[in-house]
Design a protein around this motif. Structure first.
Motif, PDB file in Angstrom:
ATOM      1  N   ASN A   5      10.917  -6.868  -5.835  1.00 13.78           N
ATOM      2  CA  ASN A   5       9.763  -7.762  -5.716  1.00 13.78           C
ATOM      3  C   ASN A   5       8.747  -7.700  -6.840  1.00 13.78           C
ATOM      4  N   ASP A   6       8.807  -6.673  -7.707  1.00 14.45           N
ATOM      5  CA  ASP A   6       7.882  -6.677  -8.845  1.00 14.45           C
ATOM      6  C   ASP A   6       8.362  -5.792  -9.994  1.00 14.45           C
ATOM      7  N   THR A   7       9.619  -5.968 -10.358  1.00 14.53           N
ATOM      8  CA  THR A   7      10.168  -5.392 -11.590  1.00 14.53           C
ATOM      9  C   THR A   7      10.632  -6.555 -12.447  1.00 14.53           C
ATOM     10  N   LEU A   8      10.143  -6.628 -13.679  1.00 15.14           N
ATOM     11  CA  LEU A   8      10.403  -7.786 -14.529  1.00 15.14           C
ATOM     12  C   LEU A   8      11.167  -7.379 -15.782  1.00 15.14           C
ATOM     13  N   LYS A   9      12.196  -8.136 -16.107  1.00 12.95           N
ATOM     14  CA  LYS A   9      12.919  -7.907 -17.353  1.00 12.95           C
ATOM     15  C   LYS A   9      12.066  -8.386 -18.517  1.00 12.95           C
ATOM     16  N   LEU A  10      11.975  -7.571 -19.563  1.00 11.62           N
ATOM     17  CA  LEU A  10      11.187  -7.931 -20.730  1.00 11.62           C
ATOM     18  C   LEU A  10      12.005  -8.821 -21.658  1.00 11.62           C
ATOM     19  N   PRO A  11      11.440  -9.940 -22.116  1.00  8.69           N
ATOM     20  CA  PRO A  11      12.121 -10.743 -23.137  1.00  8.69           C
ATOM     21  C   PRO A  11      12.357  -9.912 -24.394  1.00  8.69           C
ATOM     22  N   LYS A  14       0.818  -1.216   0.000  1.00  3.44           N
ATOM     23  CA  LYS A  14       0.000   0.000   0.000  1.00  3.44           C
ATOM     24  C   LYS A  14       0.851   1.265   0.000  1.00  3.44           C
ATOM     25  N   LYS A  15       1.977   1.237   0.701  1.00  2.00           N
ATOM     26  CA  LYS A  15       2.795   2.434   0.863  1.00  2.00           C
ATOM     27  C   LYS A  15       3.792   2.622  -0.285  1.00  2.00           C
ATOM     28  N   SER A  16       4.133   1.555  -0.971  1.00  4.04           N
ATOM     29  CA  SER A  16       5.148   1.641  -2.015  1.00  4.04           C
ATOM     30  C   SER A  16       4.609   2.385  -3.232  1.00  4.04           C
ATOM     31  N   ARG A  17       5.504   3.008  -3.989  1.00  2.00           N
ATOM     32  CA  ARG A  17       5.095   3.719  -5.196  1.00  2.00           C
ATOM     33  C   ARG A  17       6.316   4.045  -6.047  1.00  2.00           C
ATOM     34  N   ILE A  18       6.074   4.228  -7.328  1.00  2.00           N
ATOM     35  CA  ILE A  18       7.112   4.721  -8.210  1.00  2.00           C
ATOM     36  C   ILE A  18       7.138   6.237  -8.140  1.00  2.00           C
ATOM     37  N   ILE A  19       8.285   6.833  -8.381  1.00  2.00           N
ATOM     38  CA  ILE A  19       8.442   8.280  -8.193  1.00  2.00           C
ATOM     39  C   ILE A  19       8.897   8.921  -9.506  1.00  2.00           C
ATOM     40  N   PRO A  20       8.152   9.941 -10.005  1.00  2.00           N
ATOM     41  CA  PRO A  20       6.957  10.564  -9.405  1.00  2.00           C
ATOM     42  C   PRO A  20       5.653   9.908  -9.840  1.00  2.00           C
ATOM     43  N   GLY A  21       5.671   9.077 -10.891  1.00  2.00           N
ATOM     44  CA  GLY A  21       4.491   8.420 -11.433  1.00  2.00           C
ATOM     45  C   GLY A  21       4.825   7.898 -12.813  1.00  2.00           C
ATOM     46  N   GLY A  22       3.859   7.236 -13.453  1.00  2.00           N
ATOM     47  CA  GLY A  22       4.135   6.539 -14.699  1.00  2.00           C
ATOM     48  C   GLY A  22       4.311   7.430 -15.918  1.00  2.00           C
ATOM     49  N   ILE A  23       3.541   8.520 -16.019  1.00  2.00           N
ATOM     50  CA  ILE A  23       3.651   9.394 -17.189  1.00  2.00           C
ATOM     51  C   ILE A  23       4.666  10.474 -16.864  1.00  2.00           C
ATOM     52  N   SER A  24       5.906  10.061 -16.935  1.00  2.00           N
ATOM     53  CA  SER A  24       7.053  10.877 -16.572  1.00  2.00           C
ATOM     54  C   SER A  24       8.237  10.380 -17.396  1.00  2.00           C
ATOM     55  N   GLU A  25       9.080  11.276 -17.828  1.00  2.00           N
ATOM     56  CA  GLU A  25      10.169  10.853 -18.716  1.00  2.00           C
ATOM     57  C   GLU A  25      11.183   9.942 -18.020  1.00  2.00           C
ATOM     58  N   TYR A  26      11.309  10.091 -16.711  1.00  2.00           N
ATOM     59  CA  TYR A  26      12.176   9.203 -15.923  1.00  2.00           C
ATOM     60  C   TYR A  26      11.423   8.811 -14.658  1.00  2.00           C
ATOM     61  N   ILE A  27      11.711   7.608 -14.169  1.00  2.13           N
ATOM     62  CA  ILE A  27      11.029   7.109 -12.976  1.00  2.13           C
ATOM     63  C   ILE A  27      12.056   6.508 -12.026  1.00  2.13           C
ATOM     64  N   LEU A  28      11.967   6.910 -10.770  1.00  2.09           N
ATOM     65  CA  LEU A  28      12.771   6.294  -9.723  1.00  2.09           C
ATOM     66  C   LEU A  28      12.032   5.070  -9.207  1.00  2.09           C
ATOM     67  N   VAL A  29      12.737   3.947  -9.154  1.00  2.00           N
ATOM     68  CA  VAL A  29      12.152   2.694  -8.675  1.00  2.00           C
ATOM     69  C   VAL A  29      12.772   2.356  -7.323  1.00  2.00           C
ATOM     70  N   PRO A  30      11.987   2.406  -6.248  1.00  2.00           N
ATOM     71  CA  PRO A  30      12.530   2.116  -4.918  1.00  2.00           C
ATOM     72  C   PRO A  30      12.854   0.639  -4.728  1.00  2.00           C
ATOM     73  N   GLU A  31      13.591   0.347  -3.682  1.00  2.00           N
ATOM     74  CA  GLU A  31      14.133  -1.000  -3.451  1.00  2.00           C
ATOM     75  C   GLU A  31      13.073  -2.099  -3.478  1.00  2.00           C
ATOM     76  N   THR A  32      11.990  -1.915  -2.746  1.00  2.00           N
ATOM     77  CA  THR A  32      10.985  -2.978  -2.643  1.00  2.00           C
ATOM     78  C   THR A  32      10.400  -3.324  -4.008  1.00  2.00           C
ATOM     79  N   ILE A  33      10.073  -2.309  -4.798  1.00  2.00           N
ATOM     80  CA  ILE A  33       9.521  -2.555  -6.128  1.00  2.00           C
ATOM     81  C   ILE A  33      10.588  -3.151  -7.041  1.00  2.00           C
ATOM     82  N   LEU A  34      11.797  -2.646  -6.941  1.00  2.00           N
ATOM     83  CA  LEU A  34      12.899  -3.138  -7.763  1.00  2.00           C
ATOM     84  C   LEU A  34      13.130  -4.633  -7.534  1.00  2.00           C
TER      85      LEU A  34
END
Length: 346
Positions: free
Chosen positions: A131-137, A109-129
């Motif tokens: 536990n739910d970041t997937l490399k694309l084939p 609930k507390k985790s989030r990408i920074i600042p959001g999806g429609i942004s030219e760059y996104i910071l991905v915090p540790e937990t998301i990096l």
């Protein structure tokens, strides 16, 4: 960098903000595409979070990784990897995570990408990096990757429906989420697939994507048509996609005894569902909810996309630059001759 920031349902601004600086256990991605979710265009739902940078279905390329990331357990990502990034991720250790109820995890609930999806760059915090970041084939395009999160939500929905081989499935509401239900239903064993909507474009798409029957509810009475198609047995599984308590009531009318109604979308805040408990009880009807998705669902979704069962070329009907985010948002909200709108970055 450019971001698309929502202040109200009618006020989306393109704003320049500094590119985030990553920490030792974080990563920075250059965004390549981001979808606009149907949930983003529910005013009561999105405005309570405002102001915010909208979008939660991003994919991109890792351009920077924190210096301690390579020491994290099971971390295998590297600079230049093409990735899907979920906007929430669970801790994987709490009571809820152990049960697979990831969306109830406080970390989720507390985790989030920074600042959001429609942004030219996104910071991905540790937990998301982790536990739910997937490399694309390599064969998966960025546009395909945009569909991982919405497909994962449908994966969870069908799993929670307890669908069985040979079941009849009815999908009420044929926006992009309804269409993905149609496309995946056969993979989960559905024998007869029925779609219901009032937009001709969406009804036709449902037929193209595998529905055996479609019902134009602007011209036909839903209950009677489902009764006719099923010889009176009704639908074993009903997926209710519109954010309306009236659609949920339609689901309860059209579900068979022993069947399941999946509430896939929340209703509007002040709507109350009144039901005859004895009718539900003696017919053994299940009412289940399906909110968002977790890491197991995103992995399964990527597998379906990797196999070509879900394809961007079928579902993404409109593509825009970040400068045209407001237009993309309006088309999504109109919910007519469109399915998925995506913001494509250079």
């Amino acid at each position: 960098m450019k971001t698309a920031k929502l202040y109200s349902f009618s006020d989306i601004r393109i704003e320049d903000i500094p590119i985030p600086k990553i920490g030792n256990k974080e990563a920075l991605i250059k965004t390549k595409a981001c979808g606009i979710c149907s949930g983003d265009v529910m005013p009561w739902y999105i405005e309570k979070k405002a102001p915010l940078v909208i979008g939660h279905e991003p994919v991109g390329e890792i351009i920077e990784i924190g210096k301690e990331c390579n020491f994290l357990p099971n971390f295998k990502l590297k600079v230049n990897d093409r990735v899907f990034v979920h906007h929430h991720a669970p801790c994987l250790n709490c009571k809820y995570c152990q049960r697979g109820d990831y969306v109830q995890c406080e970390t989720w609930k507390k985790s989030r990408i920074i600042p959001g999806g429609i942004s030219e760059y996104i910071l991905v915090p540790e937990t998301i990096l982790l536990n739910d970041t997937l490399k694309l084939p390599d064969h998966i395009t960025y546009e395909d990757g945009v569909l991982i999160e919405p497909t994962a939500c449908v994966v969870k929905s069908l799993r929670r429906s307890i669908i069985k081989k040979g079941d009849t499935l009815l999908v009420i509401g044929l926006g992009v989420m309804g269409q993905i239900h149609i496309m995946l239903a056969r993979e989960y064993g559905a024998n007869i697939i029925i779609g219901a909507d009032l937009v001709p474009f969406r009804l036709q798409k449902a037929i193209e994507f595998g529905a055996d029957y479609v019902i134009d509810v602007s011209k036909e009475e839903l209950y009677e048509r489902v009764k006719d198609i099923t010889n009176g047995f009704m639908a074993d599984i009903v997926i209710v996609c519109p954010n309306s308590v009236y659609a949920i009531k339609d689901g309860l009318k059209t579900v068979s005894p022993g069947g399941t109604v999946v509430v896939f979308t929340p209703s509007k805040p002040n709507e109350i569902l009144d039901i005859n408990i004895n009718e539900i009880y003696f017919k053994d009807i299940n009412i289940v909810t399906s909110y968002s998705c977790g890491p197991d669902d995103t992995k399964t979704a990527l597998d379906f996309i990797s196999k070509g069962i879900i394809k961007a070329e079928k579902l993404i009907t409109h593509r825009f630059s970040i400068d045209d985010t407001d237009r993309a948002y309006r088309i999504t909200a109109k919910a007519r001759d469109s399915l998925k709108c995506a913001i494509i970055f250079n």
